[in-house]
Design an enzyme around this catalytic site. Sequence first.
Site, PDB file in Angstrom:
ATOM      1  N   ASP A 152       0.838  -1.204   0.000  1.00 51.25           N
ATOM      2  CA  ASP A 152       0.000   0.000   0.000  1.00 51.25           C
ATOM      3  C   ASP A 152       0.873   1.254   0.000  1.00 51.25           C
ATOM      4  O   ASP A 152       1.889   1.311   0.695  1.00 51.25           O
ATOM      5  CB  ASP A 152      -0.895  -0.003   1.243  1.00 51.25           C
ATOM      6  CG  ASP A 152      -2.072   0.947   1.111  1.00 51.25           C
ATOM      7  OD1 ASP A 152      -1.846   2.173   1.074  1.00 51.25           O
ATOM      8  OD2 ASP A 152      -3.213   0.475   1.041  1.00 51.25           O
ATOM      9  N   HIS A 184       0.167   3.956   1.360  1.00 53.22           N
ATOM     10  CA  HIS A 184       0.051   4.602   2.677  1.00 53.22           C
ATOM     11  C   HIS A 184       0.288   3.560   3.763  1.00 53.22           C
ATOM     12  O   HIS A 184      -0.572   2.753   4.060  1.00 53.22           O
ATOM     13  CB  HIS A 184      -1.332   5.228   2.843  1.00 53.22           C
ATOM     14  CG  HIS A 184      -1.390   6.268   3.932  1.00 53.22           C
ATOM     15  ND1 HIS A 184      -0.848   6.070   5.188  1.00 53.22           N
ATOM     16  CD2 HIS A 184      -1.910   7.519   3.941  1.00 53.22           C
ATOM     17  CE1 HIS A 184      -1.059   7.157   5.916  1.00 53.22           C
ATOM     18  NE2 HIS A 184      -1.686   8.058   5.193  1.00 53.22           N
ATOM     19  N   GLU A 221       2.000  17.200   1.665  1.00 47.35           N
ATOM     20  CA  GLU A 221       1.867  16.998   3.125  1.00 47.35           C
ATOM     21  C   GLU A 221       3.156  16.356   3.654  1.00 47.35           C
ATOM     22  O   GLU A 221       3.132  15.415   4.441  1.00 47.35           O
ATOM     23  CB  GLU A 221       0.673  16.087   3.433  1.00 47.35           C
ATOM     24  CG  GLU A 221      -0.635  16.614   2.881  1.00 47.35           C
ATOM     25  CD  GLU A 221      -1.841  15.776   3.291  1.00 47.35           C
ATOM     26  OE1 GLU A 221      -1.755  14.535   3.193  1.00 47.35           O
ATOM     27  OE2 GLU A 221      -2.861  16.357   3.700  1.00 47.35           O
ATOM     28  N   CYS A 236      -9.380  12.896   7.924  1.00 45.94           N
ATOM     29  CA  CYS A 236      -8.503  11.937   8.605  1.00 45.94           C
ATOM     30  C   CYS A 236      -8.238  12.357  10.050  1.00 45.94           C
ATOM     31  O   CYS A 236      -8.095  11.508  10.920  1.00 45.94           O
ATOM     32  CB  CYS A 236      -7.190  11.794   7.849  1.00 45.94           C
ATOM     33  SG  CYS A 236      -6.350  13.347   7.496  1.00 45.94           S
TER      34      CYS A 236
HETATM   35 ZN   LIG Z   1      -5.011  14.032   9.155  1.00 44.95          ZN
END
Ligand SMILES: [Zn+2]
Length: 645
Positions: A197, A199, A311, A402
């Site tokens: 994955d 992430h 990010e 999230c």
């Molecule tokens: Zn977050």
Amino acid sequence: MTTSGVRAGQISGPVVPTSEARVAQRPLGVGDVTITGGLFGRWQRINREASMALGLRQMEEAGSLPNLRLAAGEGEGEFVGYRFQDSDLYKQLEAAAWEHAREPAPELARFIAESAEVLVRAQRADGYLNSHYQLVKPDKIYAELEYSHEHYCAGHLFQAAVAGARAGGDERLLAVAVRLADHLVEVFLRQGHPGIDGHAEVETALVELYRLTGTRPYLELAEKFVNDRGHGLVGDSGLGVHYLQDHLPVRQARTAVGHAVRQLYLDAGVVDVYLETGDESLLECSIRRWEDTVATKTYLTGGMGSRHSGESVGDRYELPSDRAYSETCASIAAVHWNWRLLLATGHARYADLIERILHNAFAASTSADGTRFFYVNPLQRRDDHLEGDYLGRRREWFACACCPPNIMRLVSSLGHYTATTGQDVLYVHQYAPGTIRAEPAGDRITLTTDTGYPWDGSVRFTVDQAGGGEWALALRIPGWSASARLTVAGEWVGAVPDERGYVVLRRAWREGDTVELTLDMTPRLVYPHRRIDAVRGCVAVERGPLVYCFEQIDQERGVELDDLALAPGATLRVLAEDELKGVGRTVRIEVDALAVAQPRAGGLPYFTGSSTEPVTAERVTATAIPYFQWDNRDGRAMRVWLPLT
Ligand SMILES: [Zn+2]
């Protein structure tokens, strides 16, 4: 073993290493730590009374539960939200499980039960479960792992299920998790699907599921995912291989890179796999990354990840205040990573960083009333700030949500991060009023903690139940405390920490014995490493574990926040404890400052020669509040760092 594979009697919190694990310290169980007040207590109360209700409502409104009902073939409509929309529900379920364990509530039990029923119906016969891929891209299952988040979502489901089981709750959730984990084992371990994955997150979750169920292939799969990263198997998400930590094998990567939350969850998984397999090379590489990342890529608030773009973690010393990203999820992931390193090594430096993150970068993410959240946590905001069409204030929810349910799962399990045991020692890492129950030497002991921490630095422990023999109480002496004083039953004792950062008091304790720790709460000026260009020549204020900030609303009339500079020879004055409207209980600090007014330049805002345009400097008093309490009033300018004149 019960029918669902849970080891009987295992009632405990997040991260419970097996009896074979390589740990220096072990966590306590659910209910062993009760927090009754202080900041932690306030945050838990607000989390329960305000944030949780908001989160539960959003699980319907933002689409997470409706998506899963559609996947179960119920109702009509289309999938809404991001492809990782399921993960919000799983984090919310984990939060509900810990919260329900802390203090049962019918609405939490109902939410858990109803969600579990939906998940049972949505899960495919072969164990696969992901509403986005079932509804939108059934032909692409496991075919675009670089950005699909299928393992990431699965990982959050595993953590929710583990929380539910450890907290003694609904076991249907665990049955769903086990079926999905078995499906992953079949596809990725047995059939040899080479994907990983994009992430990271499932690694630590699989280790946790292994700990709960004893199913060894879950650990083997976690180990495989950790080992396979960095070999070009993740694929290209369009953001490059560093973004996904696929640039180098984990044992070779020397520092945090790419998407901060992914890196930090990955390292939590790396340490978890070490704990259960004993592969020292994993612990070594993670500690090496920790040392570089903390020394060069961490904000004063403990926040990590400086770039909005991707990010991501920035270059070394790239730590701008105004453009800080410091995602709330990165703070949470960093707490998870540091907690595992603390269990592995027993070094207080990890508890020190947890304290810094919890009291600053993480605490700032939630409004004083618990109903609004920051995704991004800058250390400076100007009055004319805009992020797109937003003013950069906290918001009730996000399209990509999230952070809020992640905040809730950490706050509801905060007690687990305060104390541990190791051999015949009870370690106290975080100071909050309440009670601690433990069995450091086999016998049950209980301690009561009384403290006004972090507003004052005195922490008093009373032994309520002393146990049979000798045991040790180990108290963390925070790195920020220049000195510490300690008395046992009123007698002075040395308060010099050992090489791991704890003062260890070993004796045959008697009921009623008291220990009083007094930390140095003198406010202090903090200077940045001079390679941090963004704040070179600036200074910040700290007191105890709290980083301070200056907000426009607290400054003298007519003084613009961005004109403030520290006066030469400035002294810091701590004001009496106070209740500030909109903010709550606080301690403000005053500092001698100058308001340096510089007229707007006629042309470019740059000057030749040694002197600038004429400036005027007026002596003023600047007032600071704890950083975590910012943005609870008029939403105007804020800054942590002040220039030196
Ligand atoms: Zn977050």
